[in-house]
Scaffold this motif. Structure first.
Motif, PDB file in Angstrom:
ATOM      1  N   LYS A  28       5.275  21.816  45.283  1.00 18.47           N
ATOM      2  CA  LYS A  28       6.403  22.289  44.491  1.00 18.47           C
ATOM      3  C   LYS A  28       7.431  22.911  45.426  1.00 18.47           C
ATOM      4  O   LYS A  28       7.092  23.380  46.517  1.00 18.47           O
ATOM      5  CB  LYS A  28       5.960  23.333  43.455  1.00 18.47           C
ATOM      6  CG  LYS A  28       4.978  22.814  42.406  1.00 18.47           C
ATOM      7  CD  LYS A  28       4.612  23.913  41.408  1.00 18.47           C
ATOM      8  CE  LYS A  28       3.609  23.414  40.381  1.00 18.47           C
ATOM      9  NZ  LYS A  28       3.254  24.481  39.399  1.00 18.47           N
ATOM     10  N   PHE A  29       8.682  22.918  44.985  1.00 23.13           N
ATOM     11  CA  PHE A  29       9.720  23.571  45.777  1.00 23.13           C
ATOM     12  C   PHE A  29      10.734  24.215  44.834  1.00 23.13           C
ATOM     13  O   PHE A  29      10.833  23.865  43.655  1.00 23.13           O
ATOM     14  CB  PHE A  29      10.413  22.571  46.710  1.00 23.13           C
ATOM     15  CG  PHE A  29      11.241  21.535  46.002  1.00 23.13           C
ATOM     16  CD1 PHE A  29      12.598  21.750  45.733  1.00 23.13           C
ATOM     17  CD2 PHE A  29      10.680  20.326  45.591  1.00 23.13           C
ATOM     18  CE1 PHE A  29      13.363  20.798  45.073  1.00 23.13           C
ATOM     19  CE2 PHE A  29      11.437  19.372  44.931  1.00 23.13           C
ATOM     20  CZ  PHE A  29      12.789  19.611  44.670  1.00 23.13           C
ATOM     21  N   ARG A  30      11.485  25.154  45.371  1.00 22.84           N
ATOM     22  CA  ARG A  30      12.581  25.783  44.643  1.00 22.84           C
ATOM     23  C   ARG A  30      13.810  25.816  45.552  1.00 22.84           C
ATOM     24  O   ARG A  30      13.699  26.124  46.759  1.00 22.84           O
ATOM     25  CB  ARG A  30      12.233  27.215  44.204  1.00 22.84           C
ATOM     26  CG  ARG A  30      11.143  27.291  43.139  1.00 22.84           C
ATOM     27  CD  ARG A  30      11.613  26.731  41.807  1.00 22.84           C
ATOM     28  NE  ARG A  30      10.605  26.865  40.760  1.00 22.84           N
ATOM     29  CZ  ARG A  30       9.655  25.955  40.494  1.00 22.84           C
ATOM     30  NH1 ARG A  30       9.612  24.845  41.218  1.00 22.84           N
ATOM     31  NH2 ARG A  30       8.792  26.153  39.528  1.00 22.84           N
ATOM     32  N   LEU A  31      14.966  25.507  44.972  1.00 24.21           N
ATOM     33  CA  LEU A  31      16.229  25.584  45.706  1.00 24.21           C
ATOM     34  C   LEU A  31      16.800  26.988  45.564  1.00 24.21           C
ATOM     35  O   LEU A  31      16.856  27.535  44.455  1.00 24.21           O
ATOM     36  CB  LEU A  31      17.217  24.556  45.162  1.00 24.21           C
ATOM     37  CG  LEU A  31      16.773  23.089  45.269  1.00 24.21           C
ATOM     38  CD1 LEU A  31      17.847  22.175  44.687  1.00 24.21           C
ATOM     39  CD2 LEU A  31      16.474  22.708  46.702  1.00 24.21           C
ATOM     40  N   LEU A  32      17.224  27.563  46.676  1.00 24.84           N
ATOM     41  CA  LEU A  32      17.741  28.929  46.660  1.00 24.84           C
ATOM     42  C   LEU A  32      19.206  28.938  46.223  1.00 24.84           C
ATOM     43  O   LEU A  32      19.965  28.017  46.524  1.00 24.84           O
ATOM     44  CB  LEU A  32      17.599  29.561  48.039  1.00 24.84           C
ATOM     45  CG  LEU A  32      16.166  29.675  48.565  1.00 24.84           C
ATOM     46  CD1 LEU A  32      16.145  30.386  49.911  1.00 24.84           C
ATOM     47  CD2 LEU A  32      15.271  30.407  47.569  1.00 24.84           C
ATOM     48  N   PRO A  33      19.625  29.993  45.534  1.00 25.35           N
ATOM     49  CA  PRO A  33      20.998  30.057  45.006  1.00 25.35           C
ATOM     50  C   PRO A  33      22.066  30.257  46.073  1.00 25.35           C
ATOM     51  O   PRO A  33      23.251  30.142  45.792  1.00 25.35           O
ATOM     52  CB  PRO A  33      20.946  31.256  44.057  1.00 25.35           C
ATOM     53  CG  PRO A  33      19.830  32.107  44.577  1.00 25.35           C
ATOM     54  CD  PRO A  33      18.814  31.139  45.116  1.00 25.35           C
TER      55      PRO A  33
END
Length: 629
Positions: free
Chosen positions: A585-590
């Motif tokens: 899983k990954f998350r894109l930073l704002p």
């Protein structure tokens, strides 16, 4: 290559001695080029020059001026400025007075600057401008030992109410005072230089550190003269070279380049403004330059974005050329290792020649058209990016060193360079790999220790001189070193598998042209995840072509199309990884990670604990509903 014994036994006791030798040998040769803003303040800068003799006149005046302020041998003089010719002249002035330089990043906040000024017991601060003066003034009550602040920008050297008399003066005034002293005592500075002993403190440079408070690294006078001679002995840099120097000189990587420059005597063009690099390169036309990997990553991302802007056909040509470039680099490097020749099969050579006309020649021209080699250091360069530039004729020689080892310990050997390694040790530097894979170094560049921290020194420096780098590495049978990760950064999953996050992160940077920073997480978890920050210019150009034009970076990152696009690159990454290394899983930073928020060091290294704390909620979100074991 120079005989190692001769190199070690005949090196001068100090860079100050080396500087005097250089001035005597080539007084009228060009030493420095530097930009001079136009009188109107608009338009491109003109470039002025200093010969070695002219530089020496200013260095001697600064040195005599500092002596006049009461600076004694080994006392510390701090230097807080961006990279500019005055930084180098001031540093040499400090060293020629027998004192020691404490470099400070100009981006360091007032509180941390005050800590370093106090810990180093700096007697004088040479500050670039009003902003640096204001930080010293804000913390003055806690700095009773700081007797003077010398301001480089003369218009900013303005005393304020409450300043002690004579506390603030300009660099120009210091030079005027020094020149007057030299008229009365012409041998004042030369006598100071002659008295310098090799074991004296030359530089007290604070590690930016990825965790905790900075530690002051004590580097001796002859550490820098050794570095100068060792760089010369590699044969990588020649007296007819033109170096473009923009790296922060508060960082040990930038600092060692100034020592090598004095030893060899080539021309150095100095301008530390990152936003001027693209403008300066065609003007300076360097034959070599040094940079951190993030610069090459940005250039690569920019080239990809420009190709994409040209439309589908142009982008396909670029993608083809990029693959040809990497294949050419791999093949030529492998052949050189086996046979000593960089020859490649005829068909590959033909494809490479066509790609050169269409793509590579334009890239080389953007670097000024004369670039023989780049030195990359401070952190790992993604191999795919290194191979791309190698095949395009921009030869990136990766090197390795630490603040504690005077920066330059390994470098790739010219034509024999191998992308993905940091090359071979410099003459006079020893290396061995410990049982746990840690790289140990010994040699003249190793620090004396951490300032005022004997216990911390003992943790990394053995009595027989071996320094524990904290890096995990592998040595090839013929002596090429490959750094695989930081010892403390290795991840052990809950399934007992080890993952080197830097290796995975580097691969992703070579695959995804939109990534700026990536942090792989997975310690004591049952799978790996990633936090990904994207490169804003590249992302916004992509957004404009995909129905997201006019939106902010944060809005584009939040769009489902963006997550889908990055997800495709993550899938490509996972195809080349072991199962336990894959990013589930990954998350894109704002927003992108940066120095100002404390997430990157000034040399753009990732501060993992800081990032993981700041985005703890995102990390936990990626593990919700999973059973840890």
């Amino acid at each position: 290559m120079t005989d190692i014994r001769t190199l070690l036994e005949n090196r001068p006791p100090s860079v100050a001695t080396l500087f005097l030798e250089r001035v005597a040998a080539t007084p009228d040769a060009e030493a420095y080029r530097y930009p001079v803003p136009p009188p109107s303040g608009r338009g491109p800068s003109a470039w002025a020059s200093l010969t070695w003799k002219q530089a020496a006149e200013r260095v001697f005046a600064i040195s005599a001026g500092l002596i006049g302020l009461g600076v004694a041998p080994e006392e510390r003089v701090a230097l807080a400025s961006n990279t500019r010719v005055e930084w180098i002249l001031a540093d040499l002035g400090i060293l020629c007075s027998g004192a020691a330089t404490t470099p400070l990043y100009p981006s360091t906040n007032a509180e941390e600057s005050a800590f370093m000024l106090a810990d180093s017991e700096s007697k004088v601060l040479i500050a670039e401008d009003a902003a640096q003066l204001a930080k010293a003034r804000e913390q003055r009550d806690g700095l009773p030992g700081l007797a003077h602040v010398v301001v480089i920008d003369e218009a900013d050297a303005v005393p304020a109410e409450g300043d002690p008399e004579g506390w603030v003066l300009s660099l120009a005034e210091l030079e005027r005072r020094g020149a007057a002293r030299l008229k009365e005592a012409p041998e004042l500075v030369r006598d100071r230089v002659a008295a310098i002993r090799s074991e004296q403190l030359a530089t007290l440079i604070y590690t930016s550190g990825t965790t905790g408070r900075p530690k002051g690294v004590r580097l001796r006078q002859d550490s820098w003269s050794y570095m100068a001679r060792a760089i010369e002995a590699t044969g990588l840099v020649r007296s007819d070279d033109v170096q473009y120097l923009w790296l922060p000189l508060a960082h040990v990587f930038g600092k060692v380049l100034t020592a090598g420059h004095i030893g060899i005597g080539h021309v150095t063009a100095v301008d530390g403004r990152p936003d001027k690099i693209v403008e300066n390169l065609p003007v300076v036309r360097p034959t070599y330059m040094a940079a951190v990997p993030r610069v090459f990553e940005k250039v690569y991302n920019g080239v990809v974005a420009k190709a994409r802007e040209g439309g589908g056909a142009k982008y396909k040509i670029f993608q083809w050329a990029a693959e040809v470039s990497r294949e050419y680099a791999r093949t030529s490097q492998d052949n050189y290792r086996r046979t000593g020749s960089r020859s490649v099969p005829f068909a590959l050579a033909a494809r490479h020649k066509a790609a050169d006309v269409l793509v590579y020649a334009k890239i080389r021209e953007a670097f000024g058209g004369r670039l023989r080699a780049c030195i990359s250091g401070a952190s790992a360069l993604a191999p795919d990016i290194g191979l791309f530039f190698s095949g395009a004729g921009i030869h990136i020689l990766e090197g390795y060193g630490l603040t504690e080892t005077s920066a330059a310990n390994f470098v790739n050997p010219g034509e024999a360079y191998r992308t993905g390694t940091v090359g071979k040790p410099l003459p006079g530097t020893e290396v061995r790999i410990a049982d746990d894979g840690e790289v140990l170094l010994r040699g003249p560049g190793i620090m004396e220790g951490y300032h005022g921290l004997p216990e911390r020194t003992a943790e990394v420096l053995e009595p027989d001189g071996w320094f524990h780098t904290g890096d995990i590495g592998e040595l090839s049978p013929d002596g090429f070193l490959r750094i695989t990760d930081r010892k403390k950064d290795l991840i052990k999953t809950s399934g007992g598998k080890y993952v080197a996050p830097a290796e995975v992160e580097g691969r992703f940077k070579g695959i995804c042209p939109f990534v700026s920073n990536i942090l792989v997480h997975g310690a004591d978890r049952n799978y790996c995840t990633a936090l990904i920050a994207l490169d804003e210019p590249a992302l916004l150009k992509w957004a404009a072509d995909h129905g997201l034009g006019g939106r902010t970076y944060a809005e584009v990152v939040a769009a489902p199309q963006t997550e889908e696009m990055v997800g495709e690159y993550v899938r490509r990454l996972n195809e080349g990884l072991q199962r336990w290394q894959t990013i589930k899983k990954f998350r894109l930073l704002p927003r992108d990670l940066d120095v100002e928020h404390g997430e990157l060091t000034p040399s753009l290294k990732l501060k993992r604990p800081v990032v993981e704390r700041a985005y703890k909620d995102l990390i936990e979100e990626m593990y919700e509903g999973t059973r840890e074991r």
